[in-house]
Design a protein around this motif. Structure first.
Motif, PDB file in Angstrom:
ATOM      1  N   LEU A  93     -38.921   1.744 101.567  1.00  0.00           N
ATOM      2  CA  LEU A  93     -38.012   2.077 100.468  1.00  0.00           C
ATOM      3  C   LEU A  93     -37.007   0.959 100.222  1.00  0.00           C
ATOM      4  CD1 LEU A  93     -36.569   3.996  98.444  1.00  0.00           C
ATOM      5  CD2 LEU A  93     -35.360   4.979 100.410  1.00  0.00           C
ATOM      6  N   ILE A  94     -36.470   0.394 101.292  1.00  0.00           N
ATOM      7  CA  ILE A  94     -35.420  -0.621 101.161  1.00  0.00           C
ATOM      8  C   ILE A  94     -35.976  -1.934 100.620  1.00  0.00           C
ATOM      9  CG2 ILE A  94     -33.726  -1.977 102.448  1.00  0.00           C
ATOM     10  CD1 ILE A  94     -33.396   0.391 104.323  1.00  0.00           C
ATOM     11  N   VAL A  95     -37.230  -2.286 100.993  1.00  0.00           N
ATOM     12  CA  VAL A  95     -37.809  -3.551 100.527  1.00  0.00           C
ATOM     13  C   VAL A  95     -37.812  -3.651  99.005  1.00  0.00           C
ATOM     14  CG1 VAL A  95     -39.949  -4.892 100.376  1.00  0.00           C
ATOM     15  CG2 VAL A  95     -39.165  -4.052 102.579  1.00  0.00           C
ATOM     16  N   PRO A  96     -38.367  -2.686  98.258  1.00  0.00           N
ATOM     17  CA  PRO A  96     -38.342  -2.825  96.796  1.00  0.00           C
ATOM     18  C   PRO A  96     -36.949  -2.671  96.199  1.00  0.00           C
ATOM     19  CG  PRO A  96     -39.285  -0.711  97.417  1.00  0.00           C
ATOM     20  CD  PRO A  96     -39.143  -1.513  98.672  1.00  0.00           C
ATOM     21  N   VAL A  97     -36.084  -1.877  96.861  1.00  0.00           N
ATOM     22  CA  VAL A  97     -34.714  -1.746  96.361  1.00  0.00           C
ATOM     23  C   VAL A  97     -34.017  -3.098  96.393  1.00  0.00           C
ATOM     24  CG1 VAL A  97     -32.445  -0.770  96.877  1.00  0.00           C
ATOM     25  CG2 VAL A  97     -34.475   0.699  96.919  1.00  0.00           C
ATOM     26  N   ILE A  98     -34.200  -3.839  97.494  1.00  0.00           N
ATOM     27  CA  ILE A  98     -33.619  -5.192  97.595  1.00  0.00           C
ATOM     28  C   ILE A  98     -34.200  -6.092  96.513  1.00  0.00           C
ATOM     29  CG2 ILE A  98     -33.492  -7.271  99.011  1.00  0.00           C
ATOM     30  CD1 ILE A  98     -33.468  -5.465 101.478  1.00  0.00           C
ATOM     31  N   GLY A  99     -35.535  -6.080  96.385  1.00  0.00           N
ATOM     32  CA  GLY A  99     -36.179  -6.979  95.436  1.00  0.00           C
ATOM     33  C   GLY A  99     -35.877  -6.656  93.998  1.00  0.00           C
ATOM     34  N   LEU A 100     -35.816  -5.367  93.643  1.00  0.00           N
ATOM     35  CA  LEU A 100     -35.624  -4.978  92.248  1.00  0.00           C
ATOM     36  C   LEU A 100     -34.161  -5.008  91.814  1.00  0.00           C
ATOM     37  CD1 LEU A 100     -38.153  -1.979  92.148  1.00  0.00           C
ATOM     38  CD2 LEU A 100     -38.478  -4.284  91.225  1.00  0.00           C
ATOM     39  N   SER A 101     -33.250  -4.967  92.773  1.00  0.00           N
ATOM     40  CA  SER A 101     -31.822  -4.960  92.429  1.00  0.00           C
ATOM     41  C   SER A 101     -31.202  -6.355  92.463  1.00  0.00           C
ATOM     42  CB  SER A 101     -31.063  -4.044  93.394  1.00  0.00           C
ATOM     43  OG  SER A 101     -31.179  -4.503  94.728  1.00  0.00           O
ATOM     44  N   THR A 102     -31.970  -7.365  92.761  1.00  0.00           N
ATOM     45  CA  THR A 102     -31.478  -8.740  92.788  1.00  0.00           C
ATOM     46  C   THR A 102     -32.155  -9.551  91.704  1.00  0.00           C
ATOM     47  OG1 THR A 102     -33.148  -9.275  94.464  1.00  0.00           O
ATOM     48  CG2 THR A 102     -30.938  -8.736  95.250  1.00  0.00           C
TER      49      THR A 102
ATOM     50  N   GLY B  73     -39.331 -16.162  91.053  1.00  0.00           N
ATOM     51  CA  GLY B  73     -39.350 -15.690  92.422  1.00  0.00           C
ATOM     52  C   GLY B  73     -38.012 -15.123  92.845  1.00  0.00           C
ATOM     53  N   LYS B  74     -37.714 -15.188  94.150  1.00  0.00           N
ATOM     54  CA  LYS B  74     -36.467 -14.689  94.693  1.00  0.00           C
ATOM     55  C   LYS B  74     -35.764 -15.796  95.464  1.00  0.00           C
ATOM     56  CE  LYS B  74     -36.716 -10.419  93.253  1.00  0.00           C
ATOM     57  NZ  LYS B  74     -35.711  -9.839  92.343  1.00  0.00           N
ATOM     58  N   THR B  75     -34.448 -15.679  95.591  1.00  0.00           N
ATOM     59  CA  THR B  75     -33.695 -16.653  96.365  1.00  0.00           C
ATOM     60  C   THR B  75     -33.996 -16.478  97.845  1.00  0.00           C
ATOM     61  OG1 THR B  75     -31.792 -15.184  96.550  1.00  0.00           O
ATOM     62  CG2 THR B  75     -31.862 -16.670  94.646  1.00  0.00           C
ATOM     63  N   GLU B  76     -33.665 -17.499  98.633  1.00  0.00           N
ATOM     64  CA  GLU B  76     -33.972 -17.449 100.064  1.00  0.00           C
ATOM     65  C   GLU B  76     -33.232 -16.335 100.787  1.00  0.00           C
ATOM     66  OE1 GLU B  76     -34.948 -20.591 103.596  1.00  0.00           O
ATOM     67  OE2 GLU B  76     -33.311 -21.084 102.221  1.00  0.00           O
ATOM     68  N   PRO B  77     -31.935 -16.078 100.507  1.00  0.00           N
ATOM     69  CA  PRO B  77     -31.277 -14.946 101.186  1.00  0.00           C
ATOM     70  C   PRO B  77     -31.952 -13.607 100.906  1.00  0.00           C
ATOM     71  CG  PRO B  77     -29.639 -16.390 100.201  1.00  0.00           C
ATOM     72  CD  PRO B  77     -30.968 -16.867  99.717  1.00  0.00           C
ATOM     73  N   VAL B  78     -32.415 -13.417  99.667  1.00  0.00           N
ATOM     74  CA  VAL B  78     -33.135 -12.182  99.345  1.00  0.00           C
ATOM     75  C   VAL B  78     -34.452 -12.127 100.126  1.00  0.00           C
ATOM     76  CG1 VAL B  78     -34.301 -10.877  97.529  1.00  0.00           C
ATOM     77  CG2 VAL B  78     -32.091 -11.959  97.073  1.00  0.00           C
ATOM     78  N   GLY B  79     -35.122 -13.273 100.193  1.00  0.00           N
ATOM     79  CA  GLY B  79     -36.374 -13.350 100.948  1.00  0.00           C
ATOM     80  C   GLY B  79     -36.171 -13.027 102.417  1.00  0.00           C
ATOM     81  N   ILE B  80     -35.086 -13.526 103.007  1.00  0.00           N
ATOM     82  CA  ILE B  80     -34.794 -13.247 104.419  1.00  0.00           C
ATOM     83  C   ILE B  80     -34.539 -11.756 104.623  1.00  0.00           C
ATOM     84  CG2 ILE B  80     -33.099 -13.630 106.249  1.00  0.00           C
ATOM     85  CD1 ILE B  80     -32.778 -16.497 105.166  1.00  0.00           C
TER      86      ILE B  80
END
Length: 432
Positions: free
Chosen positions: A259-268, A275-282
C-alpha cells in the motif's frame, strides 16, 4: 533428490556451453533445470518433514526457504560482480552466473549417499529394523525411537488397509481433498503476494530512478543479502508462534508495504524524464525491503513447511508434488502478464498485490489450521480426518494377535515379525 540435482547439473552445463547462437541448446538446458527443480521441490520438503522431530519440525524445515535465499544471494552478487567486467569477460560475464547453478546441486549429490533414508519410507516397505536404526541416529532416547516407530507403523498399517494408494485417493478422501484445495491455494497465494514477480522485474521498476545497471544490480544483491537474515526469523518463529500466525501476520505486513509503495510513488512529482527522484526511489526500495522482511519467514518459509507436513504418508509425495507445481503454474501466469500490467498502470499495480496480500491473511485466518508440534501421523485430525495412529493401533493389535497364534502353534519366529512383536506375542502366549 539425486536425480533432480543431476538434471540440474546437466541443464546448467548445457546452457553454459551451448554452441554460439544455438538457442535450442540453451532452451533445452532450461527445460532440464525445470525438471530437476520440480523433482527436488517435491522430494525435499517431504524428506525434511519425515525425518524431523515434531517439536522442531518447523525450525528445521524453515532452512529450505533460507537456502533459497542463499541461492539468490550467490546469483545476484555474482551478477553484480561480473557486470562492470562485461567487456573484458565477454560471454563469461553471463556464463559465470549460469555455471554457478552447478555448485549447490553437485554439493547435494555428494552429500546424499551419507544421508539416512526416511524412516517412514522404510516402514512403508516393511524395513522396520532399518527404520529403527535411522531413528536412533536422529532421536535422543530409545523410548522416543520406539514410540515414533509404533505410531508410524500404526498409521501406515491403517492407510494400507483402508486407503487407496493412488491419485484417485486425493479426491476420494474428503480430508485429503480439503487439504489439497487449501494447501494448493496457499501455494498459489505465495505467487500472488508479488514476491516472485518483483524478483523477476525489480530491475524494470528501479530503472524509473536509476539509469546505472551496476547500481540496480547492487540493490538486488543487497536485497538478497537481507533476505537470508529475514528468512532466519522463521527458524525461531515457526515452532514458537506457529505456521498460521506467520501466514496471517505476513499477509498483513506485506499488504501494508504494498500500500505504501504506490502511495509514495503517486504522491510525489515525476522528473522531466518521467521517472522519480533518488530520495523517492530510496523510499520505495526501503518499503520493498520491508515487504521481504514480512514475506520470507511467512509466505516464503511457512508455505514450504506446510507442503511437507500436512498430507498422510500414502499420498504425501503425490499431493506435495501437485501443490508445489501450482506455484510454478501461478508464477508462470503472473510473470507473463505483469510487464503489460506495469506498462499500463505503473505503480498502481501494487494496489493489486496489496489486496491479494490482505485477502491471503484473511484466508489463512479462516481456513488454515495450526499444525505446529503435531506429529505427521496425527495431522489428519486437524483437517477433519481420522486419527491414523488410533485407528491403526486396533489393526496392529489384531495383527500381533495373529502372530501370537502362530507362535503358539509353531514355535519359532514367524517371517516378517520383529523382535518387539515376538516378545509381545510371547507374553500374550504365556497369558493364554
Amino acid at each position: 533428490m539425486f536425480i533432480g540435482c543431476l538434471f540440474g547439473v546437466i541443464g546448467a552445463f548445457l546452457q553454459t556451453f551451448a554452441p554460439y547462437h544455438a538457442l535450442s541448446y540453451f532452451i533445452g538446458g532450461r527445460v532440464l533445470l525445470g525438471i530437476g527443480q520440480g523433482l527436488c521441490a517435491c522430494a525435499g520438503p517431504v524428506y525434511l518433514g519425515e525425518v524431523s522431530p515434531a517439536e522442531i519440525r518447523g525450525t528445521l524445515m524453515s532452512f529450505w526457504q533460507t537456502n533459497y535465499s542463499v541461492g539468490a544471494f550467490i546469483a545476484f552478487w555474482a551478477n553484480y560482480g561480473t557486470t562492470p567486467r562485461i567487456h573484458s569477460m565477454k560471454d563469461w560475464s553471463w556464463k559465470m552466473v549460469v555455471l554457478l547453478q552447478i555448485l549447490i546441486p553437485a554439493l547435494i549429490m555428494f552429500q546424499l549417499p551419507f544421508c539416512a533414508e526416511s524412516p517412514r519410507w522404510l516402514v512403508q516397505r516393511g524395513h522396520i529394523e532399518k527404520a529403527e536404526k535411522v531413528l536412533r541416529r536422529m532421536r535422543d532416547t530409545e523410548e522416543e525411537v520406539q514410540a515414533e516407530i509404533l505410531s508410524i507403523r500404526e498409521a501406515i498399517l491403517f492407510e494400507k488397509e483402508v486407503m487407496a494408494n493412488s491419485y484417485i485417493a486425493l479426491w476420494k478422501d474428503v480430508s485429503v481433498r480439503k487439504r489439497l484445495i487449501i494447501i494448493g491455494l496457499v501455494n498459489v497465494g505465495q505467487q500472488v503476494t508479488g514476491q516472485s514477480t518483483l524478483a523477476q522485474y525489480s530491475s524494470t521498476i528501479y530503472k524509473k530512478v536509476w539509469s546505472s545497471t551496476s547500481t540496480i544490480n547492487l540493490i538486488n544483491a543487497i536485497n538478497a543479502t537481507f533476505a537470508i537474515l529475514f528468512t532466519l526469523n522463521a527458524a525461531w518463529m515457526a515452532d514458537r508462534f506457529g505456521r498460521k500466525f506467520l501466514l496471517v501476520v505476513g499477509g498483513i505486513g506485506m499488504g501494508v508495504a504494498m500500500l505504501i509503495v504506490p502511495v509514495i510513488g503517486l504522491s510525489t512529482p515525476d522528473t522531466p524524464a518521467g521517472g522519480k527522484t533518488e530520495p523517492v526511489g530510496i523510499a520505495i526500495v526501503a518499503m520493498l525491503f520491508i515487504f521481504i522482511l514480512f514475506y520470507k519467514p511467512s509466505w516464503g518459509a511457512a508455505v514450504w513447511i506446510l507442503n511437507g507436513e500436512v498430507f498422510p504418508m500414502y499420498v504425501r509425495t503425490q499431493a506435495t508434488g501437485m501443490c508445489t507445481q501450482m506455484q510454478n503454474v501461478a508464477g508462470c501466469i503472473f510473470n507473463q502478464f505483469f510487464p503489460t500490467f506495469y506498462a499500463n498502470c505503473g505503480l498502481k499495480t501494487f494496489f493489486f498485490f496489496m489486496s491479494c496480500n490482505f485477502s491471503l491473511a484473511a484466508f489463512s485466518w479462516w481456513f488454515v489450521p495450526e499444525t505446529k508440534t503435531t506429529s505427521l501421523e496425527e495431522i489428519d485430525v486437524l483437517f477433519g480426518g481420522a486419527n491414523h495412529t488410533v485407528k491403526g493401533a486396533d489393526l496392529l493389535h489384531d495383527e500381533m494377535a495373529r502372530n501370537t497364534i502362530e507362535i503358539v502353534e509353531k514355535p519359532g519366529k514367524p517371517v516378517g515379525v520383529t523382535e518387539q512383536e515376538e516378545t509381545a506375542g510371547s507374553k500374550v502366549a504365556t497369558l493364554v
